[in-house]
Scaffold this active site. Structure first.
Site, PDB file in Angstrom:
ATOM      1  N   LYS A  15      17.983   5.270 -71.139  1.00  0.00           N
ATOM      2  CA  LYS A  15      18.515   5.114 -69.775  1.00  0.00           C
ATOM      3  C   LYS A  15      19.581   4.014 -69.705  1.00  0.00           C
ATOM      4  O   LYS A  15      20.540   4.141 -68.951  1.00  0.00           O
ATOM      5  CB  LYS A  15      17.410   4.877 -68.746  1.00  0.00           C
ATOM      6  CG  LYS A  15      16.569   3.652 -68.981  1.00  0.00           C
ATOM      7  CD  LYS A  15      15.457   3.580 -67.972  1.00  0.00           C
ATOM      8  CE  LYS A  15      14.693   2.269 -68.054  1.00  0.00           C
ATOM      9  NZ  LYS A  15      14.183   1.904 -69.387  1.00  0.00           N
ATOM     10  N   ARG A  90      10.645  -1.031 -60.925  1.00  0.00           N
ATOM     11  CA  ARG A  90       9.614  -0.726 -61.917  1.00  0.00           C
ATOM     12  C   ARG A  90       8.228  -0.689 -61.297  1.00  0.00           C
ATOM     13  O   ARG A  90       7.249  -0.412 -61.995  1.00  0.00           O
ATOM     14  CB  ARG A  90       9.633  -1.786 -63.006  1.00  0.00           C
ATOM     15  CG  ARG A  90      10.344  -1.347 -64.284  1.00  0.00           C
ATOM     16  CD  ARG A  90      10.307  -2.538 -65.194  1.00  0.00           C
ATOM     17  NE  ARG A  90      10.424  -2.293 -66.574  1.00  0.00           N
ATOM     18  CZ  ARG A  90      11.548  -2.486 -67.282  1.00  0.00           C
ATOM     19  NH1 ARG A  90      12.658  -2.804 -66.678  1.00  0.00           N
ATOM     20  NH2 ARG A  90      11.520  -2.342 -68.593  1.00  0.00           N
ATOM     21  N   ARG A 129      15.182   0.615 -83.042  1.00  0.00           N
ATOM     22  CA  ARG A 129      16.254   0.119 -82.177  1.00  0.00           C
ATOM     23  C   ARG A 129      16.690  -1.286 -82.612  1.00  0.00           C
ATOM     24  O   ARG A 129      15.869  -2.130 -82.925  1.00  0.00           O
ATOM     25  CB  ARG A 129      15.749   0.091 -80.734  1.00  0.00           C
ATOM     26  CG  ARG A 129      16.741  -0.473 -79.762  1.00  0.00           C
ATOM     27  CD  ARG A 129      16.461   0.012 -78.377  1.00  0.00           C
ATOM     28  NE  ARG A 129      15.418  -0.764 -77.712  1.00  0.00           N
ATOM     29  CZ  ARG A 129      15.143  -0.625 -76.410  1.00  0.00           C
ATOM     30  NH1 ARG A 129      15.776   0.266 -75.679  1.00  0.00           N
ATOM     31  NH2 ARG A 129      14.205  -1.351 -75.865  1.00  0.00           N
ATOM     32  N   ARG A 158      14.711  -6.393 -81.048  1.00  0.00           N
ATOM     33  CA  ARG A 158      14.289  -7.147 -79.871  1.00  0.00           C
ATOM     34  C   ARG A 158      12.839  -7.579 -80.067  1.00  0.00           C
ATOM     35  O   ARG A 158      12.042  -6.811 -80.585  1.00  0.00           O
ATOM     36  CB  ARG A 158      14.372  -6.253 -78.622  1.00  0.00           C
ATOM     37  CG  ARG A 158      15.682  -6.371 -77.899  1.00  0.00           C
ATOM     38  CD  ARG A 158      15.819  -5.347 -76.817  1.00  0.00           C
ATOM     39  NE  ARG A 158      14.734  -5.304 -75.842  1.00  0.00           N
ATOM     40  CZ  ARG A 158      14.800  -4.615 -74.697  1.00  0.00           C
ATOM     41  NH1 ARG A 158      15.882  -3.932 -74.393  1.00  0.00           N
ATOM     42  NH2 ARG A 158      13.780  -4.608 -73.860  1.00  0.00           N
ATOM     43  N   ARG A 169       4.241  -2.045 -73.576  1.00  0.00           N
ATOM     44  CA  ARG A 169       5.283  -1.667 -72.599  1.00  0.00           C
ATOM     45  C   ARG A 169       5.111  -0.213 -72.155  1.00  0.00           C
ATOM     46  O   ARG A 169       5.306   0.121 -70.998  1.00  0.00           O
ATOM     47  CB  ARG A 169       6.677  -1.885 -73.201  1.00  0.00           C
ATOM     48  CG  ARG A 169       7.015  -3.364 -73.333  1.00  0.00           C
ATOM     49  CD  ARG A 169       8.195  -3.587 -74.229  1.00  0.00           C
ATOM     50  NE  ARG A 169       9.433  -3.078 -73.667  1.00  0.00           N
ATOM     51  CZ  ARG A 169      10.475  -2.700 -74.396  1.00  0.00           C
ATOM     52  NH1 ARG A 169      10.424  -2.755 -75.706  1.00  0.00           N
ATOM     53  NH2 ARG A 169      11.554  -2.264 -73.811  1.00  0.00           N
TER      54      ARG A 169
HETATM   55  P1  AMP Z   1      14.246  -3.803 -70.209  1.00  0.00           P
HETATM   56  O1  AMP Z   1      15.408  -4.332 -70.966  1.00  0.00           O
HETATM   57  O2  AMP Z   1      14.639  -3.072 -68.953  1.00  0.00           O
HETATM   58  O3  AMP Z   1      13.300  -2.998 -71.080  1.00  0.00           O
HETATM   59  O4  AMP Z   1      13.406  -5.080 -69.696  1.00  0.00           O
HETATM   60  C1  AMP Z   1      12.854  -6.017 -70.607  1.00  0.00           C
HETATM   61  C2  AMP Z   1      11.719  -6.776 -69.951  1.00  0.00           C
HETATM   62  O5  AMP Z   1      12.205  -7.494 -68.805  1.00  0.00           O
HETATM   63  C3  AMP Z   1      10.588  -5.914 -69.404  1.00  0.00           C
HETATM   64  O6  AMP Z   1       9.646  -5.549 -70.389  1.00  0.00           O
HETATM   65  C4  AMP Z   1       9.985  -6.858 -68.356  1.00  0.00           C
HETATM   66  O7  AMP Z   1       9.231  -7.884 -68.952  1.00  0.00           O
HETATM   67  C5  AMP Z   1      11.234  -7.494 -67.759  1.00  0.00           C
HETATM   68  N1  AMP Z   1      11.773  -6.699 -66.629  1.00  0.00           N
HETATM   69  C6  AMP Z   1      12.986  -6.075 -66.541  1.00  0.00           C
HETATM   70  N2  AMP Z   1      13.143  -5.449 -65.360  1.00  0.00           N
HETATM   71  C7  AMP Z   1      12.008  -5.698 -64.664  1.00  0.00           C
HETATM   72  C8  AMP Z   1      11.539  -5.298 -63.361  1.00  0.00           C
HETATM   73  N3  AMP Z   1      12.283  -4.525 -62.545  1.00  0.00           N
HETATM   74  N4  AMP Z   1      10.310  -5.727 -62.987  1.00  0.00           N
HETATM   75  C9  AMP Z   1       9.542  -6.510 -63.777  1.00  0.00           C
HETATM   76  N5  AMP Z   1       9.911  -6.891 -65.010  1.00  0.00           N
HETATM   77  C10 AMP Z   1      11.134  -6.505 -65.472  1.00  0.00           C
END
Ligand code: AMP
Length: 219
Positions: A15, A90, A129, A158, A169
């Site tokens: 995404k 989320r 990744r 990461r 996750r």
């Molecule tokens: P992502 O890069 O979108 O996978 O986000 C990495 C991490 O950031 C997630 O696993 C959460 O710990 C935190 N995170 C990002 N967006 C949100 C959100 N909308 N709500 C809560 N935690 C978030």
């Protein structure tokens, strides 16, 4: 008339890649809450201290912090013509808060895209990744290069793509984020794309879907 898109989907669904491409092609602002948090961590911003522990464990950062971040970002001038949101909302709480923010904006439809990919494929993708340790750009997961195409930085995994964290996750996604799809599913601007296809096929289908959904909402 503006256009606003939410790119939903589990970690590893692609995404972020699709959100960046679509935003670039349509000159829309892309907002990735994960990137905002990772930047805050790099800059040692106060919100990052507790966020980092949660991110490293694959847990969600608290709703109030996330809503405040997005509300603030959406009031900046470069967000006025529309946005592509990646990683937000989320939780159902965040989705409700976004609806309230959208009521005040009144600048075009809100199209919600669910990028759907089976779980075994997600685990495979996340394990391979890599991102740039310098600029954060994602790299071709199955490529052989060890350096970033954009800035030459070192490609690394990461912290939250470690296998145990990936499973956490995905669990969080199933229990907390999937209900957000139900929150949106009956809206006339909700669409699902098969994210297990080649990225260029996903891109083509997604573009057509967004166009059609946006038109349908104003017809
Ligand atoms: P992502 O890069 O979108 O996978 O986000 C990495 C991490 O950031 C997630 O696993 C959460 O710990 C935190 N995170 C990002 N967006 C949100 C959100 N909308 N709500 C809560 N935690 C978030």
């Amino acid at each position: 008339m503006g256009l606003n898109v939410i790119m939903m989907g589990p970690p590893g669904a692609g995404k972020g890649t699709q959100a960046s491409r679509f935003a670039r092609e349509r000159s829309l602002l892309k907002i990735s809450t994960g990137d905002i948090l990772r930047d805050a961590v790099k800059e040692m911003n106060p919100i990052a201290v507790s966020a980092k522990t949660k991110m490293d464990r694959g847990e969600l950062v608290d709703d109030d912090t996330m809503v405040a971040i997005v509300r603030h970002r959406l009031t900046q001038p470069d967000a006025l013509c529309g946005f592509v949101l990646d990683g937000f909302p989320r939780t159902v709480f965040q989705a409700r808060a976004l609806d309230v923010i959208m009521e005040d904006r009144r600048n075009g439809p809100l199209v919600i895209i669910d990028v759907s990919v089976p779980e075994d494929e997600l685990v495979r993708r996340l394990a391979s990744r890599r991102i740039c340790s310098n600029c954060g750009t994602g790299a071709d997961p199955f490529g052989r290069s060890t350096t970033c195409k954009k800035c030459g930085g070192k490609l690394v995994q990461r912290v939250d793509d470690d296998q145990a964290v990936v499973l956490e996750r995905l669990k969080v996604y199933q229990h907390v984020t999937k209900p957000v799809l139900e929150y949106y599913r009956l809206r006339p601007t909700f669409r699902t794309v098969n994210g297990a296809q080649a990225p260029e096929v996903v891109a083509r289908e997604l573009d057509a879907m967004i166009e059609e959904a946006a038109k349908a909402s104003i017809a």
